[in-house]
Design a protein around this motif. Structure first.
Motif, PDB file in Angstrom:
ATOM      1  N   TRP A  30     -11.531   8.900   6.069  1.00  0.00           N
ATOM      2  CA  TRP A  30     -10.604   8.423   5.027  1.00  0.00           C
ATOM      3  C   TRP A  30     -10.007   9.622   4.280  1.00  0.00           C
ATOM      4  O   TRP A  30      -8.795   9.694   4.070  1.00  0.00           O
ATOM      5  CB  TRP A  30     -11.327   7.478   4.058  1.00  0.00           C
ATOM      6  CG  TRP A  30     -10.390   6.708   3.171  1.00  0.00           C
ATOM      7  CD1 TRP A  30      -9.877   5.462   3.390  1.00  0.00           C
ATOM      8  CD2 TRP A  30      -9.832   7.154   1.909  1.00  0.00           C
ATOM      9  NE1 TRP A  30      -9.034   5.101   2.358  1.00  0.00           N
ATOM     10  CE2 TRP A  30      -8.991   6.105   1.444  1.00  0.00           C
ATOM     11  CE3 TRP A  30      -9.954   8.302   1.150  1.00  0.00           C
ATOM     12  CZ2 TRP A  30      -8.286   6.184   0.243  1.00  0.00           C
ATOM     13  CZ3 TRP A  30      -9.237   8.388  -0.054  1.00  0.00           C
ATOM     14  CH2 TRP A  30      -8.417   7.345  -0.489  1.00  0.00           C
ATOM     15  N   TYR A  33     -11.928  -0.372  -3.000  1.00  0.00           N
ATOM     16  CA  TYR A  33     -10.506  -0.666  -3.213  1.00  0.00           C
ATOM     17  C   TYR A  33     -10.355  -1.712  -4.325  1.00  0.00           C
ATOM     18  O   TYR A  33     -11.104  -2.682  -4.392  1.00  0.00           O
ATOM     19  CB  TYR A  33      -9.875  -1.233  -1.933  1.00  0.00           C
ATOM     20  CG  TYR A  33      -9.314  -0.208  -0.972  1.00  0.00           C
ATOM     21  CD1 TYR A  33     -10.042   0.908  -0.599  1.00  0.00           C
ATOM     22  CD2 TYR A  33      -8.052  -0.371  -0.418  1.00  0.00           C
ATOM     23  CE1 TYR A  33      -9.518   1.839   0.294  1.00  0.00           C
ATOM     24  CE2 TYR A  33      -7.520   0.557   0.480  1.00  0.00           C
ATOM     25  CZ  TYR A  33      -8.257   1.657   0.829  1.00  0.00           C
ATOM     26  OH  TYR A  33      -7.737   2.574   1.714  1.00  0.00           O
ATOM     27  N   ALA A  73       0.818  -1.225   0.000  1.00  0.00           N
ATOM     28  CA  ALA A  73       0.000   0.000   0.000  1.00  0.00           C
ATOM     29  C   ALA A  73       0.849   1.272   0.000  1.00  0.00           C
ATOM     30  O   ALA A  73       0.530   2.230   0.706  1.00  0.00           O
ATOM     31  CB  ALA A  73      -0.964  -0.005   1.195  1.00  0.00           C
ATOM     32  N   ASN A 116      -8.940   1.904  -8.567  1.00  0.00           N
ATOM     33  CA  ASN A 116      -8.973   1.942  -7.108  1.00  0.00           C
ATOM     34  C   ASN A 116      -9.651   3.234  -6.640  1.00  0.00           C
ATOM     35  O   ASN A 116      -9.340   4.328  -7.123  1.00  0.00           O
ATOM     36  CB  ASN A 116      -7.532   1.915  -6.577  1.00  0.00           C
ATOM     37  CG  ASN A 116      -7.447   1.573  -5.096  1.00  0.00           C
ATOM     38  OD1 ASN A 116      -8.121   0.667  -4.617  1.00  0.00           O
ATOM     39  ND2 ASN A 116      -6.618   2.287  -4.379  1.00  0.00           N
ATOM     40  N   ARG A 176      -7.047  -3.850  -5.808  1.00  0.00           N
ATOM     41  CA  ARG A 176      -5.618  -4.089  -5.518  1.00  0.00           C
ATOM     42  C   ARG A 176      -4.880  -4.699  -6.706  1.00  0.00           C
ATOM     43  O   ARG A 176      -5.442  -5.505  -7.459  1.00  0.00           O
ATOM     44  CB  ARG A 176      -5.447  -5.051  -4.324  1.00  0.00           C
ATOM     45  CG  ARG A 176      -6.339  -4.806  -3.166  1.00  0.00           C
ATOM     46  CD  ARG A 176      -6.395  -3.381  -2.734  1.00  0.00           C
ATOM     47  NE  ARG A 176      -5.183  -2.915  -2.097  1.00  0.00           N
ATOM     48  CZ  ARG A 176      -4.924  -1.613  -1.933  1.00  0.00           C
ATOM     49  NH1 ARG A 176      -5.739  -0.705  -2.373  1.00  0.00           N
ATOM     50  NH2 ARG A 176      -3.809  -1.246  -1.337  1.00  0.00           N
ATOM     51  N   PHE A 224      -2.560   4.795  -9.929  1.00  0.00           N
ATOM     52  CA  PHE A 224      -3.199   3.479  -9.885  1.00  0.00           C
ATOM     53  C   PHE A 224      -3.118   2.832 -11.274  1.00  0.00           C
ATOM     54  O   PHE A 224      -4.020   2.998 -12.101  1.00  0.00           O
ATOM     55  CB  PHE A 224      -4.672   3.608  -9.467  1.00  0.00           C
ATOM     56  CG  PHE A 224      -4.906   4.164  -8.088  1.00  0.00           C
ATOM     57  CD1 PHE A 224      -4.181   3.689  -6.992  1.00  0.00           C
ATOM     58  CD2 PHE A 224      -5.850   5.146  -7.873  1.00  0.00           C
ATOM     59  CE1 PHE A 224      -4.409   4.192  -5.710  1.00  0.00           C
ATOM     60  CE2 PHE A 224      -6.086   5.656  -6.601  1.00  0.00           C
ATOM     61  CZ  PHE A 224      -5.361   5.176  -5.522  1.00  0.00           C
ATOM     62  N   GLY A 276      -2.602   0.043  -4.884  1.00  0.00           N
ATOM     63  CA  GLY A 276      -3.885   0.307  -5.529  1.00  0.00           C
ATOM     64  C   GLY A 276      -3.715   0.159  -7.034  1.00  0.00           C
ATOM     65  O   GLY A 276      -2.754   0.672  -7.601  1.00  0.00           O
ATOM     66  N   PHE A 285      -6.083  10.449   4.069  1.00  0.00           N
ATOM     67  CA  PHE A 285      -5.322  10.191   2.846  1.00  0.00           C
ATOM     68  C   PHE A 285      -5.477  11.271   1.764  1.00  0.00           C
ATOM     69  O   PHE A 285      -4.670  11.324   0.838  1.00  0.00           O
ATOM     70  CB  PHE A 285      -5.751   8.856   2.232  1.00  0.00           C
ATOM     71  CG  PHE A 285      -5.495   7.661   3.115  1.00  0.00           C
ATOM     72  CD1 PHE A 285      -4.203   7.321   3.488  1.00  0.00           C
ATOM     73  CD2 PHE A 285      -6.536   6.869   3.576  1.00  0.00           C
ATOM     74  CE1 PHE A 285      -3.955   6.215   4.299  1.00  0.00           C
ATOM     75  CE2 PHE A 285      -6.299   5.755   4.390  1.00  0.00           C
ATOM     76  CZ  PHE A 285      -5.003   5.434   4.754  1.00  0.00           C
ATOM     77  N   HIS A 337       1.491   3.274  -4.816  1.00  0.00           N
ATOM     78  CA  HIS A 337       0.585   4.218  -5.509  1.00  0.00           C
ATOM     79  C   HIS A 337       0.839   5.674  -5.086  1.00  0.00           C
ATOM     80  O   HIS A 337       0.293   6.594  -5.685  1.00  0.00           O
ATOM     81  CB  HIS A 337      -0.893   3.846  -5.298  1.00  0.00           C
ATOM     82  CG  HIS A 337      -1.244   3.530  -3.897  1.00  0.00           C
ATOM     83  ND1 HIS A 337      -1.518   2.251  -3.480  1.00  0.00           N
ATOM     84  CD2 HIS A 337      -1.352   4.315  -2.802  1.00  0.00           C
ATOM     85  CE1 HIS A 337      -1.779   2.275  -2.186  1.00  0.00           C
ATOM     86  NE2 HIS A 337      -1.699   3.505  -1.755  1.00  0.00           N
ATOM     87  N   TRP A 338       1.654   5.881  -4.053  1.00  0.00           N
ATOM     88  CA  TRP A 338       2.062   7.247  -3.691  1.00  0.00           C
ATOM     89  C   TRP A 338       3.283   7.668  -4.493  1.00  0.00           C
ATOM     90  O   TRP A 338       3.701   8.818  -4.421  1.00  0.00           O
ATOM     91  CB  TRP A 338       2.404   7.327  -2.195  1.00  0.00           C
ATOM     92  CG  TRP A 338       1.226   7.130  -1.298  1.00  0.00           C
ATOM     93  CD1 TRP A 338       0.873   5.979  -0.661  1.00  0.00           C
ATOM     94  CD2 TRP A 338       0.228   8.102  -0.931  1.00  0.00           C
ATOM     95  NE1 TRP A 338      -0.269   6.174   0.071  1.00  0.00           N
ATOM     96  CE2 TRP A 338      -0.685   7.468  -0.058  1.00  0.00           C
ATOM     97  CE3 TRP A 338       0.027   9.456  -1.245  1.00  0.00           C
ATOM     98  CZ2 TRP A 338      -1.789   8.130   0.494  1.00  0.00           C
ATOM     99  CZ3 TRP A 338      -1.060  10.112  -0.697  1.00  0.00           C
ATOM    100  CH2 TRP A 338      -1.958   9.452   0.160  1.00  0.00           C
ATOM    101  N   TRP A 388      -2.752  10.053  -6.581  1.00  0.00           N
ATOM    102  CA  TRP A 388      -2.204   8.693  -6.558  1.00  0.00           C
ATOM    103  C   TRP A 388      -2.002   8.165  -7.964  1.00  0.00           C
ATOM    104  O   TRP A 388      -2.603   8.639  -8.927  1.00  0.00           O
ATOM    105  CB  TRP A 388      -3.176   7.767  -5.802  1.00  0.00           C
ATOM    106  CG  TRP A 388      -3.553   8.313  -4.476  1.00  0.00           C
ATOM    107  CD1 TRP A 388      -2.744   8.454  -3.384  1.00  0.00           C
ATOM    108  CD2 TRP A 388      -4.837   8.853  -4.083  1.00  0.00           C
ATOM    109  NE1 TRP A 388      -3.446   9.016  -2.333  1.00  0.00           N
ATOM    110  CE2 TRP A 388      -4.725   9.268  -2.734  1.00  0.00           C
ATOM    111  CE3 TRP A 388      -6.072   9.005  -4.716  1.00  0.00           C
ATOM    112  CZ2 TRP A 388      -5.790   9.836  -2.030  1.00  0.00           C
ATOM    113  CZ3 TRP A 388      -7.123   9.576  -4.022  1.00  0.00           C
ATOM    114  CH2 TRP A 388      -6.979   9.984  -2.695  1.00  0.00           C
TER     115      TRP A 388
END
Ligand code: BEZ
Length: 251
Positions: free
Chosen positions: A199, A241, A98, A132, A243, A160, A128, A203, A101-102, A158
């Motif tokens: 959330w 989500y 996790a 996502n 993945r 994804f 992600g 984030f 994706h950053w 992000w």
């Protein structure tokens, strides 16, 4: 982005709980040298250590590393950029949960991982994938645009990628991808309706830069209303989500 490491552990511990199944894929052997890339508050790095491996763990966030060092003083943590790091060890495996994706500069990340692995070493990760949180992202964009913040709504927080995109990058660098899957994992948001705000506060606060009190509450409430038909299942709210998981071997 500046992280609230306390809140992360308190309300978002599902991140490392889900990560435990990625550890199974890592299949740690005692004595292996393992790098945890994007280790956050260090819970999974500590799990890796408990399996008998030597762990080095890095994260770009000083707040996360500070908390990790306090909680797990026996693990070797440091602040480092995932797209630009070199550690003087040849790793048997690089693990990441996790976090990828950053890291928008995916080619640079993959290059660094490759260069820090032994020949035959493995890169095992979950991130992600394409699609996502697409309801969350679309609702945020829609409401920010309605309130006159189109530019904020268009921010790309992000990365994804699709399975094809990420595995092609891995292959282009010289990895052989032995396992890859892109799957839905509806993820329970704590505290029902309020979970959307929590959330986004944790984030997604970069979306709301400069927006103040009353209007912020209004925006969050409108985003939550838009998400209700997609997220509310008999009072429990599940986020969308998706993945991406893979194992790639350095040839
Ligand atoms: C994720 O794990 O998919 C994720 C976490 C935080 C922000 C965006 C995505």
């Amino acid at each position: 982005m500046k992280w609230n490491a306390e809140l992360y552990d308190d309300k978002h511990s599902f991140v490392s709980q889900y990560g435990e199944s990625v550890l199974e894929l890592l299949d740690i052997k005692p004595g292996e040298q393992i790098l945890d890339l994007g280790c956050g508050t260090g819970h999974l790095a500590n799990e890796i250590k408990k399996h008998g491996a030597e762990v080095t763990a890095i994260d770009a966030s000083p707040e996360m590393i500070e908390k990790a060092e306090k909680e797990f003083p026996d693990v070797n943590f440091s602040v480092a950029d995932g797209a630009n790091f070199h550690i003087n060890k040849a790793f048997d495996a690089v693990f990441s949960n996790a976090a990828l994706h950053w890291m928008h500069k995916a080619d640079d990340v993959i290059k660094c991982v490759y260069e820090n692995l032994k020949p035959g070493g493995r890169f095992v990760a979950e991130m992600g994938g394409k699609g996502n949180m697409e309801y969350m992202i679309a609702a945020t964009k829609q409401v920010l645009t309605k309130h006159g913040y189109k530019n904020l709504g268009e921010r790309k927080l992000w990365y994804f990628p699709s399975l094809g995109e990420y595995t092609s990058k891995l292959e282009a660098r010289g990895f052989r991808v032995t396992y890859a899957i892109h799957f839905d994992r509806p993820t329970l948001l704590q505290d029902g309706r309020l979970g959307v705000t929590k959330w986004l506060n944790m984030f997604g606060d970069t979306y709301f830069e400069g927006i103040k009190g009353g209007e912020m509450q209004e925006i969050l409430s409108e985003i939550t209303d838009l998400l209700e038909p997609h997220y509310n299942r008999d009072g429990q709210w599940f986020s969308d989500y998706k993945r991406l998981r893979f194992v790639a071997i350095k040839e």
